[in-house]
Write an enzyme that holds these catalytic residues in place. Structure first.
Site, PDB file in Angstrom:
ATOM      1  CG  ASP A   1      65.506  40.728  31.507  1.00 26.27           C
ATOM      2  OD1 ASP A   1      65.193  41.301  30.451  1.00 26.27           O
ATOM      3  OD2 ASP A   1      65.902  39.547  31.553  1.00 26.27           O
TER       4      ASP A   1
ATOM      5  CG  ASP B   1      65.493  36.910  28.132  1.00 24.62           C
ATOM      6  OD1 ASP B   1      66.282  36.056  28.578  1.00 24.62           O
ATOM      7  OD2 ASP B   1      65.412  38.066  28.567  1.00 24.62           O
TER       8      ASP B   1
ATOM      9  CG  ASN C   1      65.522  34.223  34.120  1.00 25.63           C
ATOM     10  OD1 ASN C   1      64.675  35.078  34.374  1.00 25.63           O
ATOM     11  ND2 ASN C   1      66.175  33.561  35.069  1.00 25.63           N
TER      12      ASN C   1
ATOM     13  CG  ASP D   1      75.685  28.684  30.716  1.00 24.55           C
ATOM     14  OD1 ASP D   1      75.761  29.619  31.531  1.00 24.55           O
ATOM     15  OD2 ASP D   1      75.234  28.820  29.568  1.00 24.55           O
TER      16      ASP D   1
ATOM     17  CB  SER E   1      61.253  47.835   4.428  1.00 25.19           C
ATOM     18  OG  SER E   1      61.681  48.474   3.231  1.00 25.19           O
TER      19      SER E   1
END
Length: 575
Positions: free
Chosen positions: A183, A202, A204, A220, A260
């Site tokens: 996505d 993620d 989804n 939610d 780094s």
């Protein structure tokens, strides 16, 4: 014993990766036209030396070592490449070692190394006589035995048998965004290849509106849009759990934009120490390579997990974990946007991989910390290649201006100066390098000199026996740090407040010594340049102390609902 030989080819793969240095731009393969053979010379000398030492430690012949070389590598391109490499270079290595020549001489004979006009002979092992002379006689004897010398014109990655592996590794080291991100929201469902080791996982990958750090959609009430594991409607209430537990809780994501040190670069010591090798240390080889030899998931700013692997066994302590302990609502909201070799010269292009929407997402606590590469390079005239003060100022202001247009309002940015890298030499100068432990014949001083001779040192100004050059480099670094501090005192931004802190490496080492440790125990054995896992643990505490003492408003209050979140949602979906 045979399983132990697996490590040499594995290290070779890592060495290929090191010939493709990661930085803010696209990487370039190092070629043999680099001074005295450059990285290719170092790779060859180290590998030949390791083959010899393994044979000594485990009482095998060189032939047995090489013949067993490929049996423990997974079938496919890696095993085929290994077999072709042994067929090509094995006879020369065998003859060279039985002729009592060392890796420096053998690699000159194979044309990976050379001595350019006006340059000194580079050697990592003690030199008994002229390397050029010894390699000349070795090549002559090989020709008399009709041994075929491979034709090497550029570098390892230009040899046909290695090209496919090199291309694969080059893609990894050029990749600063998730390789799998359907996505395109900047978050992934896999750990490596700039996935969840670097940014929160993620939940989804088919909707860019569902990702860590986003403000919850419709509270939610039906699904978890910000991937923190908290969703649903509370029984007997009109409120969702997000509204009940997280609303007005001062949610702040945690991010670092750096080099780094922030990415936690680390090549396992076990890979170059014949005494510590066993099959287990290569179990996670692919994972390590696909994370660019970095360990962001264990780092001081964004670390989130403990580790029990044989090559990196320790607990993790980070700013993200400390912020999460205060507010469980920020679960998975971390981003490590650090790149090996990054400096202010390329940091704005790296910053563009930060995944934040100014309108849809929660604010962030972001560390902008570039601790050395503006003064570090491998050039003999290293001072001439350090970032000029005006450029340093303009680079920092440019990236801060970019962040002002990306970070949500209410964010905080902690800008650090450069570190005092002169501590490295003082801590390691009398310590044996892992490659020299069989005969106690290579010290870090020898290793530093070797890298400088090949002009491939990560930092010629600090990794040197030259006291004056180390001081000049430190003085320059402190001068640039003053510029960074001045920016925080004279510049204001709309989306975030800005503060400055020194990189507390001196304090880190003093703290470790007060605990009974020694300075060298905080430095990565492989390169003698980065702080190790213990150093990252201490660094997290020191940065946290600065936040608590100087910016308590940044970290906010403890969420009183944390225990209820744990009770209802457990591990919140894990990492």
């Amino acid at each position: 014993m045979k399983i132990l030989i697996f490590f040499t080819f594995s290290l070779f793969l890592i060495s290929l990766a090191l010939t493709v240095p990661a930085n803010s731009e696209k990487s370039e393969i190092k070629h043999l036209r680099d001074v005295n053979g450059g990285t290719n010379c170092a790779v060859c000398s180290i590998l030949v030396t390791l083959v010899e030492q393994i044979a000594i430690v485990y009482n095998d012949t060189i032939e047995e070592t090489l013949n067993n070389f490929c049996n423990y590598i997974p079938e496919g391109i890696f095993r085929i490449t290994c077999q072709q490499a042994i067929e090509t270079f094995g006879p020369i290595i065998i003859d060279g070692l039985y002729a009592k020549e060392n890796g420096d001489v053998i690699c000159h004979a194979m044309n990976f190394c050379r001595t350019d006009p006006g340059q000194p002979e580079c050697h990592i092992l003690p030199k008994k006589k002229s390397i050029q002379e010894s390699s000349f006689f070795l090549k002559r004897n090989l020709r008399l035995k009709n041994k075929k010398m491979p034709k090497i014109e550029n570098g390892i990655c230009d040899i046909s048998i290695f090209k496919e592996i090199c291309d694969y590794i080059k893609k990894i080291f050029d990749l600063h965004e998730p390789a799998i991100d359907i996505d395109k929201d900047g978050h992934s469902t896999i750990p490596t290849l700039r996935g969840s080791s670097w940014k929160g996982k993620d939940c989804n990958d088919f909707s860019k509106n569902i990702r860590p750090g986003v403000k919850p959609l419709s509270g939610d009430k039906a699904s978890d849009s910000n991937c923190n594991g908290i969703y649903g409607r509370a029984p007997g209430s009109n409120l969702t759990y997000e509204e009940l537990f997280c609303q007005n809780s001062n949610q702040l994501g945690v991010a670092v934009l750096g080099d780094s040190i922030s990415a936690h670069f680390s090549v396992p010591e076990q890979w170059i120490d014949p005494y510590k090798i066993n099959s287990a240390v290569f179990e996670h080889l692919a994972f390590i390579v696909e994370n660019e030899l970095d360990w962001p998931h264990l780092s001081a700013i964004t670390g989130y997990m403990n580790n029990s692997w044989p090559v990196q066994y320790d607990t993790t302590n980070s700013i993200y974990q400390k912020m999460l302990d205060r507010n469980r609502c920020i679960f998975r909201d971390y981003q490590n946007v650090a790149v090996n070799g990054a400096s202010t010269r390329g940091i704005q292009s790296i910053a563009q991989t930060l995944s934040r929407n100014q309108e849809q997402d929660f604010p962030m606590l972001l560390f902008l910390t570039l601790v050395g590469n503006d003064v570090c390079n491998g050039k003999p005239n290293t001072l001439d290649y350090m970032t000029k003060p005006d450029d340093y100022y303009n680079n920092l202001v440019s990236v801060l201006t970019y962040l002002d247009g990306v970070l949500p309002k209410g964010s905080h940015v902690m800008l650090t100066g450069l570190a005092n890298g002169s501590l490295l030499y003082e801590a390691l100068k009398e310590t044996v390098y892992p490659l020299g432990r069989v005969r106690s014949d290579i010290y870090y001083v020898d290793f530093y000199n070797y890298l400088s001779c090949l002009q491939i040192s990560p930092c010629n100004g600090w990794m040197t026996t030259n006291d004056t050059l180390r001081k000049l480099t430190t003085d320059y670094a402190m001068m640039l740090s003053k510029i960074a501090k001045n920016i925080t005192e004279t510049t204001k931004y709309k989306s975030f407040d800005l503060a400055y802190t020194n990189v507390p490496f001196d304090e880190m080492m003093r703290k470790w010594e007060s605990m009974g440790g020694q300075k060298w125990q905080l430095i990565e054995p492989f390169d003698g340049f980065h702080i190790n896992q213990i150093g990252n643990l201490l660094l997290a505490d020191l940065y946290w102390d600065i936040l608590v003492k100087e910016h308590p408003d940044w970290i906010g209050p403890v969420n009183k609902n944390n225990e209820q979140i744990r009770k209802l949602f457990g591990d919140q979906g894990g990492y």
